[in-house]
Design a protein around this motif. Structure first.
Motif, PDB file in Angstrom:
ATOM      1  N   PHE A  62       0.837  -1.203   0.000  1.00 10.17           N
ATOM      2  CA  PHE A  62       0.000   0.000   0.000  1.00 10.17           C
ATOM      3  C   PHE A  62       0.870   1.251   0.000  1.00 10.17           C
ATOM      4  O   PHE A  62       1.976   1.257   0.533  1.00 10.17           O
ATOM      5  N   LEU A  63       0.353   2.303  -0.606  1.00 11.01           N
ATOM      6  CA  LEU A  63       0.909   3.634  -0.472  1.00 11.01           C
ATOM      7  C   LEU A  63      -0.148   4.508   0.200  1.00 11.01           C
ATOM      8  O   LEU A  63      -1.339   4.196   0.151  1.00 11.01           O
ATOM      9  N   LEU A  64       0.259   5.596   0.810  1.00  9.89           N
ATOM     10  CA  LEU A  64      -0.675   6.595   1.324  1.00  9.89           C
ATOM     11  C   LEU A  64      -0.450   7.861   0.513  1.00  9.89           C
ATOM     12  O   LEU A  64       0.632   8.442   0.548  1.00  9.89           O
ATOM     13  N   GLU A  65      -1.460   8.256  -0.271  1.00 13.19           N
ATOM     14  CA  GLU A  65      -1.310   9.349  -1.220  1.00 13.19           C
ATOM     15  C   GLU A  65      -2.476  10.325  -1.122  1.00 13.19           C
ATOM     16  O   GLU A  65      -3.548   9.996  -0.616  1.00 13.19           O
ATOM     17  N   ASP A  66      -2.252  11.533  -1.632  1.00 17.09           N
ATOM     18  CA  ASP A  66      -3.344  12.462  -1.888  1.00 17.09           C
ATOM     19  C   ASP A  66      -3.836  12.185  -3.294  1.00 17.09           C
ATOM     20  O   ASP A  66      -3.101  12.344  -4.264  1.00 17.09           O
ATOM     21  N   GLY A  67      -5.087  11.757  -3.404  1.00 16.49           N
ATOM     22  CA  GLY A  67      -5.626  11.369  -4.695  1.00 16.49           C
ATOM     23  C   GLY A  67      -6.387  12.477  -5.379  1.00 16.49           C
ATOM     24  O   GLY A  67      -6.120  13.669  -5.177  1.00 16.49           O
ATOM     25  N   LEU A  68      -7.361  12.092  -6.185  1.00 16.60           N
ATOM     26  CA  LEU A  68      -8.166  13.032  -6.955  1.00 16.60           C
ATOM     27  C   LEU A  68      -8.850  14.023  -6.021  1.00 16.60           C
ATOM     28  O   LEU A  68      -9.455  13.636  -5.017  1.00 16.60           O
ATOM     29  N   ILE A  90      -6.277  -0.302  -9.997  1.00 16.06           N
ATOM     30  CA  ILE A  90      -6.721   1.038 -10.384  1.00 16.06           C
ATOM     31  C   ILE A  90      -7.888   1.504  -9.523  1.00 16.06           C
ATOM     32  O   ILE A  90      -7.998   2.692  -9.181  1.00 16.06           O
ATOM     33  N   LYS A  91      -8.756   0.587  -9.134  1.00 19.35           N
ATOM     34  CA  LYS A  91      -9.923   0.952  -8.327  1.00 19.35           C
ATOM     35  C   LYS A  91      -9.516   1.621  -7.023  1.00 19.35           C
ATOM     36  O   LYS A  91     -10.218   2.505  -6.522  1.00 19.35           O
ATOM     37  N   SER A  92      -8.386   1.210  -6.458  1.00 18.10           N
ATOM     38  CA  SER A  92      -7.932   1.799  -5.196  1.00 18.10           C
ATOM     39  C   SER A  92      -7.360   3.205  -5.382  1.00 18.10           C
ATOM     40  O   SER A  92      -7.112   3.906  -4.407  1.00 18.10           O
ATOM     41  N   ILE A  93      -7.158   3.610  -6.633  1.00 14.57           N
ATOM     42  CA  ILE A  93      -6.584   4.929  -6.924  1.00 14.57           C
ATOM     43  C   ILE A  93      -7.652   5.911  -7.379  1.00 14.57           C
ATOM     44  O   ILE A  93      -7.757   7.028  -6.859  1.00 14.57           O
ATOM     45  N   ILE A  94      -8.454   5.507  -8.366  1.00 13.28           N
ATOM     46  CA  ILE A  94      -9.514   6.383  -8.880  1.00 13.28           C
ATOM     47  C   ILE A  94     -10.810   5.599  -9.074  1.00 13.28           C
ATOM     48  O   ILE A  94     -11.518   5.766 -10.065  1.00 13.28           O
ATOM     49  N   GLY A  95     -11.108   4.738  -8.116  1.00 17.27           N
ATOM     50  CA  GLY A  95     -12.335   3.956  -8.168  1.00 17.27           C
ATOM     51  C   GLY A  95     -13.524   4.721  -7.608  1.00 17.27           C
ATOM     52  O   GLY A  95     -13.395   5.870  -7.167  1.00 17.27           O
ATOM     53  N   PRO A  96     -14.688   4.099  -7.582  1.00 17.23           N
ATOM     54  CA  PRO A  96     -15.918   4.797  -7.196  1.00 17.23           C
ATOM     55  C   PRO A  96     -15.957   5.302  -5.771  1.00 17.23           C
ATOM     56  O   PRO A  96     -16.714   6.217  -5.461  1.00 17.23           O
ATOM     57  N   THR A  97     -15.152   4.720  -4.867  1.00 18.64           N
ATOM     58  CA  THR A  97     -15.212   5.146  -3.461  1.00 18.64           C
ATOM     59  C   THR A  97     -14.048   6.054  -3.059  1.00 18.64           C
ATOM     60  O   THR A  97     -13.946   6.435  -1.897  1.00 18.64           O
ATOM     61  N   THR A  98     -13.177   6.424  -3.999  1.00 22.89           N
ATOM     62  CA  THR A  98     -12.035   7.260  -3.637  1.00 22.89           C
ATOM     63  C   THR A  98     -12.411   8.723  -3.448  1.00 22.89           C
ATOM     64  O   THR A  98     -11.674   9.492  -2.833  1.00 22.89           O
ATOM     65  N   VAL A  99     -13.561   9.114  -3.988  1.00 19.60           N
ATOM     66  CA  VAL A  99     -14.082  10.473  -3.834  1.00 19.60           C
ATOM     67  C   VAL A  99     -15.543  10.361  -3.415  1.00 19.60           C
ATOM     68  O   VAL A  99     -16.307   9.623  -4.040  1.00 19.60           O
ATOM     69  N   PRO A 100     -15.963  11.070  -2.359  1.00 21.15           N
ATOM     70  CA  PRO A 100     -17.383  11.020  -1.970  1.00 21.15           C
ATOM     71  C   PRO A 100     -18.279  11.459  -3.122  1.00 21.15           C
ATOM     72  O   PRO A 100     -17.907  12.324  -3.916  1.00 21.15           O
ATOM     73  N   ILE A 102     -20.819  13.291  -3.360  1.00 17.23           N
ATOM     74  CA  ILE A 102     -21.172  14.704  -3.412  1.00 17.23           C
ATOM     75  C   ILE A 102     -20.032  15.561  -3.953  1.00 17.23           C
ATOM     76  O   ILE A 102     -20.241  16.677  -4.425  1.00 17.23           O
ATOM     77  N   ALA A 103     -18.794  15.028  -3.906  1.00 20.14           N
ATOM     78  CA  ALA A 103     -17.624  15.811  -4.331  1.00 20.14           C
ATOM     79  C   ALA A 103     -17.148  15.474  -5.732  1.00 20.14           C
ATOM     80  O   ALA A 103     -16.188  16.069  -6.224  1.00 20.14           O
ATOM     81  N   LYS A 104     -17.787  14.526  -6.388  1.00 23.49           N
ATOM     82  CA  LYS A 104     -17.342  14.140  -7.721  1.00 23.49           C
ATOM     83  C   LYS A 104     -17.552  15.284  -8.708  1.00 23.49           C
ATOM     84  O   LYS A 104     -18.608  15.918  -8.725  1.00 23.49           O
ATOM     85  N   ALA A 105     -16.536  15.537  -9.508  1.00 22.17           N
ATOM     86  CA  ALA A 105     -16.576  16.629 -10.494  1.00 22.17           C
ATOM     87  C   ALA A 105     -16.019  16.100 -11.805  1.00 22.17           C
ATOM     88  O   ALA A 105     -14.835  16.286 -12.104  1.00 22.17           O
ATOM     89  N   THR A 214     -19.074   8.045 -12.559  1.00 25.34           N
ATOM     90  CA  THR A 214     -18.364   9.331 -12.571  1.00 25.34           C
ATOM     91  C   THR A 214     -19.122  10.445 -11.859  1.00 25.34           C
ATOM     92  O   THR A 214     -18.551  11.480 -11.533  1.00 25.34           O
ATOM     93  N   GLY A 215     -20.431  10.239 -11.633  1.00 24.99           N
ATOM     94  CA  GLY A 215     -21.225  11.269 -10.984  1.00 24.99           C
ATOM     95  C   GLY A 215     -21.682  12.375 -11.909  1.00 24.99           C
ATOM     96  O   GLY A 215     -22.067  13.461 -11.458  1.00 24.99           O
ATOM     97  N   ALA A 216     -21.671  12.148 -13.214  1.00 26.14           N
ATOM     98  CA  ALA A 216     -22.033  13.183 -14.187  1.00 26.14           C
ATOM     99  C   ALA A 216     -23.554  13.341 -14.275  1.00 26.14           C
ATOM    100  O   ALA A 216     -24.288  12.358 -14.262  1.00 26.14           O
TER     101      ALA A 216
END
Length: 358
Positions: A62-68, A90-100, A102-105, A214-216
């Motif tokens: 594992f890494l601990l990173e600041d993501g999207l 990839i899911k652990s980096i930019i998957g559906p749960t990496t951003v809440p 309400i915050a998806k843009a 994507t939350g679009a």
């Protein structure tokens, strides 16, 4: 003739499962039974990274990173023992749960963070990069990853600009000048878990099909589809690669597009086919006379049904249906704390089966 009982991961803890199989074989030897138990570790297609690393007997890292958008993420990855292949989830980096939600843009999302992670995990020994679990909320066709690795994108006025889902249609040209050429030499393998691939653009395209991911909104989906179509047409023309418009490029919400566009050695393959290729999966499956598997592994149970392998399904929840090759073994207390009980239960099952067949 020695019968082989293939045992799928029972408790999702590799050391515990290995110990269970070891004790089972000790019991078979003690009883002088012509049978052998083998742990079949690559079963869980819901977590392909865990499965392939279990097979290679290597840990998940594992890494601990600041993501999207600055949200904290824990990218998951691992290596083969010789470090020549790196597996990246990839899911652990930019998957559906990496951003809440309400915050998806989606108009400003990108895949830049994948490039950042690759820079940290690719070793000097690495020859192959495998992208797994390619569920992505990024809407930039994977171009942000290559921007982070060194490709510069320019607009119609010749100015460089930062890639995002809502701007990829502005691409007019690009330059490899700042790209470390080592990224061109790796072999890239992208695993897909979708049998039917979506087209890149249009009402059946990825912008529409991945709207929930994507939350679009409906209006933003139209913008994303328009930007995607412009981008695909431009890059396909510049590289003289008409194949980039084919559905195969849609894998990973378009991650396949960027890899096929810019890398020399890329293969996009069905996930199960990949495991057959990367392991001795098929050979081991053919050696199994019986299979013991918890009911939750529904995808793998379908594979066993296709191969007509006699399968004992441990019923821990509720089974809606079973295949002709399956029988149910009701048991509710499958926990690490009850390993002795599980062991005793499996002994009884196999003993009954053994004496019935002899």
């Amino acid at each position: 003739m020695t019968e082989v009982y293939a045992i799928a991961p029972i408790l999702d803890e590799i050391k515990t499962d290995e110990n269970l199989v070891k004790k089972f074989n000790e019991y078979l030897m003690q009883e002088n039974v012509s049978a052998e138990a083998r742990l079949f570790s690559f079963v869980d297609h819901n977590d392909p990274l865990k499965m392939i690393l279990n097979y290679n007997k290597q840990p998940i890292k594992f890494l601990l990173e600041d993501g999207l958008f600055g949200f904290s993420i824990k990218p998951k990855y691992g290596y083969t023992k010789d470090k020549k292949t790196v597996f990246l989830d990839i899911k652990s980096i930019i998957g559906p749960t990496t951003v809440p939600k309400i915050a998806k843009a989606p108009l400003i999302s990108n895949s830049e963070i994948i490039g950042s992670v690759l820079k940290k995990i690719v070793r000097s020994e690495t020859e192959k990069i495998v992208f797994m679990n390619v569920h992505s909320i990024a809407t930039d066709l994977g171009l942000g990853m290559f921007e982070e690795l060194g490709i510069t994108f320019y607009d119609a006025q010749g100015y460089p600009f930062k890639i995002s889902g809502g701007k990829i249609g502005q691409i007019s040209s690009f330059s490899y000048e700042a790209l470390d050429k080592k990224w061109l030499d790796y072999q890239y393998l992208i695993l897909s878990d979708k049998k039917e691939l979506d087209p890149l653009v249009g009402e059946q395209g990825i912008s529409y099909q991945n709207q929930d991911l994507t939350g679009a909104s409906n209006e933003i989906v139209k913008v994303l589809d328009r930007e995607t179509e412009k981008c695909v047409q431009t890059i396909s023309r510049l590289l003289n690669k008409p194949s980039l418009t084919e559905p195969i490029a849609s894998v990973g919400n378009g991650l396949g597009f960027a890899c096929l566009a810019f890398m020399r050695h890329v293969e996009i393959i069905d996930q199960l086919d990949a495991f057959v290729k990367l392991t001795d999966f098929e050979e081991r499956l053919q050696q199994a006379d019986y299979f013991i598997i918890p009911e939750k592994y529904t995808t793998f149970r379908q594979i066993l049904a296709e191969h007509s392998v006699p399968t004992m399904v441990i019923k821990t929840q509720s089974v809606s249906s079973i295949s002709d090759n399956e029988i149910l073994l009701p048991y509710s207390d499958f926990t690490p704390e009850n390993m002795i009980g599980i062991f005793d239960y499996l002994k009884i099952v196999v003993r009954l089966l053994y004496f019935r067949s002899h």
